[in-house]
Design a protein around this motif. Structure first.
Motif, PDB file in Angstrom:
ATOM      1  N   CYS A   9       0.418  10.894  41.354  1.00 47.83           N
ATOM      2  CA  CYS A   9       1.645  10.062  40.932  1.00 47.83           C
ATOM      3  C   CYS A   9       2.807  11.046  40.796  1.00 47.83           C
ATOM      4  O   CYS A   9       3.925  10.515  40.884  1.00 47.83           O
ATOM      5  CB  CYS A   9       1.219   9.040  39.955  1.00 47.83           C
ATOM      6  SG  CYS A   9       1.376   9.800  38.347  1.00 47.83           S
ATOM      7  N   PHE A  12       4.277  11.818  44.154  1.00 49.12           N
ATOM      8  CA  PHE A  12       4.804  10.585  45.254  1.00 49.12           C
ATOM      9  C   PHE A  12       5.890  10.342  45.026  1.00 49.12           C
ATOM     10  O   PHE A  12       6.459  10.345  43.728  1.00 49.12           O
ATOM     11  CB  PHE A  12       4.027   9.464  44.632  1.00 49.12           C
ATOM     12  CG  PHE A  12       4.017   8.228  45.483  1.00 49.12           C
ATOM     13  CD1 PHE A  12       3.473   8.198  46.762  1.00 49.12           C
ATOM     14  CD2 PHE A  12       4.864   7.276  44.939  1.00 49.12           C
ATOM     15  CE1 PHE A  12       3.599   6.817  47.465  1.00 49.12           C
ATOM     16  CE2 PHE A  12       5.041   5.942  46.011  1.00 49.12           C
ATOM     17  CZ  PHE A  12       4.649   5.824  47.270  1.00 49.12           C
ATOM     18  N   THR A  18       6.512   8.402  50.246  1.00 50.13           N
ATOM     19  CA  THR A  18       5.733   9.653  50.888  1.00 50.13           C
ATOM     20  C   THR A  18       5.094  10.547  49.470  1.00 50.13           C
ATOM     21  O   THR A  18       5.484  10.297  48.586  1.00 50.13           O
ATOM     22  CB  THR A  18       6.700  10.462  51.516  1.00 50.13           C
ATOM     23  OG1 THR A  18       7.882  10.955  50.838  1.00 50.13           O
ATOM     24  CG2 THR A  18       7.117  10.036  52.766  1.00 50.13           C
ATOM     25  N   VAL A  19       4.439  11.388  49.937  1.00 51.53           N
ATOM     26  CA  VAL A  19       3.619  12.148  48.952  1.00 51.53           C
ATOM     27  C   VAL A  19       4.195  13.839  49.434  1.00 51.53           C
ATOM     28  O   VAL A  19       4.128  14.010  50.369  1.00 51.53           O
ATOM     29  CB  VAL A  19       2.149  12.011  48.698  1.00 51.53           C
ATOM     30  CG1 VAL A  19       1.426  12.363  49.944  1.00 51.53           C
ATOM     31  CG2 VAL A  19       1.707  12.617  47.480  1.00 51.53           C
ATOM     32  N   PHE A  44      -2.289   5.154  48.733  1.00 55.77           N
ATOM     33  CA  PHE A  44      -0.689   5.383  48.559  1.00 55.77           C
ATOM     34  C   PHE A  44      -0.481   4.071  47.750  1.00 55.77           C
ATOM     35  O   PHE A  44       0.684   4.328  46.770  1.00 55.77           O
ATOM     36  CB  PHE A  44      -0.245   5.114  50.056  1.00 55.77           C
ATOM     37  CG  PHE A  44       0.255   6.474  50.461  1.00 55.77           C
ATOM     38  CD1 PHE A  44       1.413   7.078  50.525  1.00 55.77           C
ATOM     39  CD2 PHE A  44      -0.800   7.372  50.974  1.00 55.77           C
ATOM     40  CE1 PHE A  44       1.619   8.217  51.221  1.00 55.77           C
ATOM     41  CE2 PHE A  44      -0.687   8.635  51.752  1.00 55.77           C
ATOM     42  CZ  PHE A  44       0.645   9.164  51.617  1.00 55.77           C
ATOM     43  N   ALA A  47      -1.064   5.268  44.161  1.00 54.69           N
ATOM     44  CA  ALA A  47       0.099   6.242  43.662  1.00 54.69           C
ATOM     45  C   ALA A  47       1.200   5.586  43.463  1.00 54.69           C
ATOM     46  O   ALA A  47       1.838   5.785  42.483  1.00 54.69           O
ATOM     47  CB  ALA A  47       0.174   7.263  44.765  1.00 54.69           C
ATOM     48  N   ARG A  48       1.636   4.694  44.356  1.00 54.72           N
ATOM     49  CA  ARG A  48       2.872   3.853  44.248  1.00 54.72           C
ATOM     50  C   ARG A  48       2.905   3.221  42.765  1.00 54.72           C
ATOM     51  O   ARG A  48       4.079   3.210  42.087  1.00 54.72           O
ATOM     52  CB  ARG A  48       3.142   2.823  45.261  1.00 54.72           C
ATOM     53  CG  ARG A  48       4.313   2.066  45.126  1.00 54.72           C
ATOM     54  CD  ARG A  48       4.358   1.220  46.523  1.00 54.72           C
ATOM     55  NE  ARG A  48       4.728   1.860  47.681  1.00 54.72           N
ATOM     56  CZ  ARG A  48       3.673   2.074  48.372  1.00 54.72           C
ATOM     57  NH1 ARG A  48       2.717   1.396  48.548  1.00 54.72           N
ATOM     58  NH2 ARG A  48       3.914   2.752  49.792  1.00 54.72           N
ATOM     59  N   SER A  51       2.885   5.729  39.819  1.00 51.31           N
ATOM     60  CA  SER A  51       4.161   6.354  39.699  1.00 51.31           C
ATOM     61  C   SER A  51       5.306   5.488  39.177  1.00 51.31           C
ATOM     62  O   SER A  51       6.030   6.074  38.441  1.00 51.31           O
ATOM     63  CB  SER A  51       4.739   6.797  41.447  1.00 51.31           C
ATOM     64  OG  SER A  51       5.759   7.250  41.069  1.00 51.31           O
TER      65      SER A  51
END
Length: 160
Positions: A9, A12, A18-19, A44, A47-48, A51
């Motif tokens: 995170c 990200f 994107t990472v 993803f 992570a979104r 984050s």
């Protein structure tokens, strides 16, 4: 892998989806070329969501410790001791959230089962990749990734 996903995170970028990977911003399309689009989409999405919570380094450190010190791990020898330590870490995490007035973050955190499911999917994909491309792991993956998730069986004494 659970800690890697948690720490992702920080790398990200929600604005671009994107990472940061090997010094560059990479979108899911780069990783889909590995042949596991469902896993990439799930990672993803994870992570979104994480984050968006904007966790502090202290929060991430305690969450990482909670992931690592899990009394449910099958290979543990002293579960009660690990369970006590896990309980103390949980209390510390909740106290941190209370002190920083971020108690609302706790129910928004991903369920541990979601992380375990992502890690299981990841392991399955690494094993499938290794079966399809036995020599490809050394060439295709960055050094740290190889060291963590795709060790060379010969160097570890695991060769058949």
């Amino acid at each position: 892998m659970e800690v890697v996903l948690l720490r992702m995170c920080r790398a990200f970028d929600a604005a671009s989806g994107t990472v940061l990977f090997e010094g560059k911003l990479a979108g899911p399309e780069l990783f889909r070329s590995l042949g596991c689009p469902e896993l990439v989409a799930s990672v993803f999405d994870f992570a979104r969501g994480l984050s968006a919570l904007r966790c502090s380094e202290s929060e991430l450190a305690l969450l990482s410790a909670l992931l690592l010190l899990n009394a449910g791990r099958p290979w543990l020898q002293d579960r009660p001791r690990v369970a006590r330590l896990q309980g103390q870490l949980d209390v510390a995490f909740r106290l941190l959230l209370r002190r920083t007035r971020r108690e609302a973050v706790s129910p928004q955190l991903p369920a541990p089962g979601r992380l375990r499911a992502l890690c299981s999917q990841h392991l399955e994909q690494v094993q499938a990749f290794r079966r399809l491309h036995p020599a490809g792991v050394s060439a295709a993956f960055p050094p740290l990734y190889r060291e963590l998730f795709a060790p060379d069986p010969v160097s570890r004494g695991l060769a058949a």
